[in-house]
Design a protein around this motif. Structure first.
Motif, PDB file in Angstrom:
ATOM      1  N   CYS A 148     -61.339 -32.101  33.413  1.00  0.00           N
ATOM      2  CA  CYS A 148     -61.272 -31.088  32.358  1.00  0.00           C
ATOM      3  C   CYS A 148     -62.346 -31.260  31.296  1.00  0.00           C
ATOM      4  O   CYS A 148     -62.768 -30.287  30.679  1.00  0.00           O
ATOM      5  N   GLN A 149     -62.768 -32.487  31.062  1.00  0.00           N
ATOM      6  CA  GLN A 149     -63.728 -32.695  29.983  1.00  0.00           C
ATOM      7  C   GLN A 149     -65.057 -31.996  30.258  1.00  0.00           C
ATOM      8  O   GLN A 149     -65.794 -31.683  29.318  1.00  0.00           O
ATOM      9  N   GLY A 150     -65.348 -31.717  31.514  1.00  0.00           N
ATOM     10  CA  GLY A 150     -66.568 -30.982  31.828  1.00  0.00           C
ATOM     11  C   GLY A 150     -66.409 -29.490  31.724  1.00  0.00           C
ATOM     12  O   GLY A 150     -67.392 -28.743  31.751  1.00  0.00           O
ATOM     13  N   VAL A 151     -65.150 -29.019  31.608  1.00  0.00           N
ATOM     14  CA  VAL A 151     -64.882 -27.583  31.534  1.00  0.00           C
ATOM     15  C   VAL A 151     -64.630 -27.138  30.106  1.00  0.00           C
ATOM     16  O   VAL A 151     -65.095 -26.078  29.679  1.00  0.00           O
ATOM     17  N   MET A 152     -63.879 -27.936  29.362  1.00  0.00           N
ATOM     18  CA  MET A 152     -63.506 -27.578  27.991  1.00  0.00           C
ATOM     19  C   MET A 152     -64.277 -28.433  26.994  1.00  0.00           C
ATOM     20  O   MET A 152     -64.681 -29.555  27.288  1.00  0.00           O
ATOM     21  N   ALA A 153     -64.425 -27.902  25.821  1.00  0.00           N
ATOM     22  CA  ALA A 153     -65.104 -28.634  24.745  1.00  0.00           C
ATOM     23  C   ALA A 153     -64.101 -29.530  24.022  1.00  0.00           C
ATOM     24  O   ALA A 153     -63.969 -29.502  22.799  1.00  0.00           O
ATOM     25  N   ILE A 154     -63.357 -30.319  24.784  1.00  0.00           N
ATOM     26  CA  ILE A 154     -62.346 -31.235  24.250  1.00  0.00           C
ATOM     27  C   ILE A 154     -62.602 -32.602  24.861  1.00  0.00           C
ATOM     28  O   ILE A 154     -62.889 -32.716  26.055  1.00  0.00           O
ATOM     29  N   SER A 155     -62.465 -33.626  24.050  1.00  0.00           N
ATOM     30  CA  SER A 155     -62.764 -34.969  24.534  1.00  0.00           C
ATOM     31  C   SER A 155     -61.737 -35.429  25.568  1.00  0.00           C
ATOM     32  O   SER A 155     -60.609 -34.923  25.634  1.00  0.00           O
ATOM     33  N   PHE A 156     -62.159 -36.399  26.356  1.00  0.00           N
ATOM     34  CA  PHE A 156     -61.318 -36.957  27.404  1.00  0.00           C
ATOM     35  C   PHE A 156     -60.013 -37.499  26.842  1.00  0.00           C
ATOM     36  O   PHE A 156     -58.923 -37.247  27.388  1.00  0.00           O
ATOM     37  N   TRP A 157     -60.072 -38.220  25.726  1.00  0.00           N
ATOM     38  CA  TRP A 157     -58.880 -38.868  25.174  1.00  0.00           C
ATOM     39  C   TRP A 157     -57.921 -37.860  24.572  1.00  0.00           C
ATOM     40  O   TRP A 157     -56.708 -38.078  24.573  1.00  0.00           O
ATOM     41  N   LYS A 158     -58.442 -36.739  24.062  1.00  0.00           N
ATOM     42  CA  LYS A 158     -57.553 -35.700  23.560  1.00  0.00           C
ATOM     43  C   LYS A 158     -56.750 -35.080  24.694  1.00  0.00           C
ATOM     44  O   LYS A 158     -55.546 -34.830  24.568  1.00  0.00           O
ATOM     45  N   VAL A 159     -57.426 -34.807  25.814  1.00  0.00           N
ATOM     46  CA  VAL A 159     -56.726 -34.238  26.961  1.00  0.00           C
ATOM     47  C   VAL A 159     -55.658 -35.204  27.457  1.00  0.00           C
ATOM     48  O   VAL A 159     -54.528 -34.796  27.797  1.00  0.00           O
ATOM     49  N   ILE A 160     -56.009 -36.483  27.503  1.00  0.00           N
ATOM     50  CA  ILE A 160     -55.029 -37.499  27.918  1.00  0.00           C
ATOM     51  C   ILE A 160     -53.799 -37.441  27.027  1.00  0.00           C
ATOM     52  O   ILE A 160     -52.651 -37.458  27.498  1.00  0.00           O
ATOM     53  N   LEU A 161     -54.010 -37.362  25.717  1.00  0.00           N
ATOM     54  CA  LEU A 161     -52.894 -37.323  24.769  1.00  0.00           C
ATOM     55  C   LEU A 161     -52.087 -36.043  24.927  1.00  0.00           C
ATOM     56  O   LEU A 161     -50.852 -36.066  24.878  1.00  0.00           O
ATOM     57  N   TYR A 162     -52.767 -34.912  25.122  1.00  0.00           N
ATOM     58  CA  TYR A 162     -52.080 -33.635  25.311  1.00  0.00           C
ATOM     59  C   TYR A 162     -51.185 -33.646  26.559  1.00  0.00           C
ATOM     60  O   TYR A 162     -50.212 -32.900  26.621  1.00  0.00           O
ATOM     61  N   LEU A 163     -51.530 -34.453  27.533  1.00  0.00           N
ATOM     62  CA  LEU A 163     -50.749 -34.501  28.772  1.00  0.00           C
ATOM     63  C   LEU A 163     -49.696 -35.605  28.763  1.00  0.00           C
ATOM     64  O   LEU A 163     -48.635 -35.459  29.368  1.00  0.00           O
ATOM     65  N   LEU A 164     -49.986 -36.719  28.094  1.00  0.00           N
ATOM     66  CA  LEU A 164     -49.043 -37.838  28.093  1.00  0.00           C
ATOM     67  C   LEU A 164     -47.778 -37.543  27.284  1.00  0.00           C
ATOM     68  O   LEU A 164     -46.690 -37.992  27.655  1.00  0.00           O
ATOM     69  N   VAL A 165     -47.920 -36.795  26.192  1.00  0.00           N
ATOM     70  CA  VAL A 165     -46.740 -36.491  25.369  1.00  0.00           C
ATOM     71  C   VAL A 165     -45.721 -35.645  26.148  1.00  0.00           C
ATOM     72  O   VAL A 165     -44.537 -36.021  26.225  1.00  0.00           O
ATOM     73  N   PRO A 166     -46.121 -34.511  26.753  1.00  0.00           N
ATOM     74  CA  PRO A 166     -45.126 -33.778  27.575  1.00  0.00           C
ATOM     75  C   PRO A 166     -44.638 -34.575  28.781  1.00  0.00           C
ATOM     76  O   PRO A 166     -43.501 -34.411  29.219  1.00  0.00           O
ATOM     77  N   PHE A 167     -45.498 -35.445  29.309  1.00  0.00           N
ATOM     78  CA  PHE A 167     -45.075 -36.330  30.401  1.00  0.00           C
ATOM     79  C   PHE A 167     -43.923 -37.215  29.952  1.00  0.00           C
ATOM     80  O   PHE A 167     -42.897 -37.321  30.634  1.00  0.00           O
ATOM     81  N   ASN A 168     -44.076 -37.853  28.795  1.00  0.00           N
ATOM     82  CA  ASN A 168     -43.019 -38.724  28.276  1.00  0.00           C
ATOM     83  C   ASN A 168     -41.744 -37.941  27.990  1.00  0.00           C
ATOM     84  O   ASN A 168     -40.638 -38.403  28.314  1.00  0.00           O
ATOM     85  N   ILE A 169     -41.880 -36.777  27.387  1.00  0.00           N
ATOM     86  CA  ILE A 169     -40.706 -35.979  27.031  1.00  0.00           C
ATOM     87  C   ILE A 169     -39.953 -35.547  28.284  1.00  0.00           C
ATOM     88  O   ILE A 169     -38.717 -35.593  28.332  1.00  0.00           O
TER      89      ILE A 169
END
Length: 246
Positions: A148-169
């Motif tokens: 995703c980091q090559g597609v969106m203007a969002i850093s790798f670690w932000k994407v990781i955080l955006y996915l890990l929180v719903p994963f945990n929930i």
């Protein structure tokens, strides 16, 4: 064995004491039991858990990764970043649901009584499966964030955080459902509950515009959800032996 051999055996047959013979047999059985019960190997259990995980569970995870990667790099690369993140979140939730269904298959298919008779008890099987599926999902999320980091203007670690929180929930909700309905949970109930969780999560994400929240709150959400998830897992694993009506 030919007749000549049988005749020789009868000629030189050694008379033994039946009591001594039975004592030796019993001693041998005890030694075998002690030896087998003492041979605990986490590596062996790890290999067994991977071996007896259904093949279609791994194929589904691989298909989710390939299809999602293709969509975000070839089809949805011009779509808004929020829409792509929502699609990734749905994919991660599906990944969790399939793994959790495999994790608690012994209960949803009524096989937990049989597994309690094995050398490794059901609690040990669950611990190792949690490790295997947790590592697999972490790798899954990392791969999605990398692509995703090559597609969106969002850093790798932000994407990781955006996915890990719903994963945990998602894990918290599913594990809580399992704790409540451990002895009565069926595949039908599990999938209905999972579907409601998925729809509810997507609705809340759209309603509250969660991706516009500051990263410090995402970080706090990750720490809190991770601590709660660890607490739930530890409480699950405190049960030494899962009985029918505990």
């Amino acid at each position: 064995m030919d007749n000549e051999t049988i005749k020789k055996m009868k000629t030189y047959e050694v008379k033994i004491d039946e009591i001594q013979r039975q004592a030796v047999i019993n001693l041998g059985k005890q030694k075998i039991i002690q030896h087998q019960l003492g041979r605990y190997s986490l590596f062996d259990l790890f290999c067994l858990s991977i071996r007896f995980t259904r093949l279609h569970t791994w194929l589904i995870q691989f298909a989710l990764l390939i299809v999602t990667t293709f969509l975000i790099t070839k089809v949805m690369n011009d779509d808004p970043a929020i829409f792509i993140l929502q699609c990734l979140t749905v994919t991660v939730i599906f990944s969790v649901i399939f793994f959790v269904d495999e994790l608690f298959r012994s209960f949803t298919t009524g096989m937990w009584e049989l597994e309690q008779t094995l050398k490794y008890d059901l609690r040990q099987h669950v611990v190792i499966k949690l490790l295997i599926f947790g590592l697999a999902d972490l790798l899954f999320i990392t791969c999605l964030a990398f692509f995703c980091q090559g597609v969106m203007a969002i850093s790798f670690w932000k994407v990781i955080l955006y996915l890990l929180v719903p994963f945990n929930i998602t894990c918290i909700v599913l594990f809580s459902l399992f704790t409540i309905w451990r002895n009565t949970l069926s595949s039908f109930v599990f999938w209905i509950s999972s579907g409601l969780i998925l729809m509810g999560g997507v609705f809340l994400a759209n309603f509250f515009n969660v991706y516009e929240i500051e990263m410090k709150y995402w970080g706090a959400g990750y720490i809190f959800s991770m601590a709660l998830l660890v607490l739930i897992v530890m409480n699950m694993l405190k049960v030494k032996k899962w009985e029918a009506f505990c």
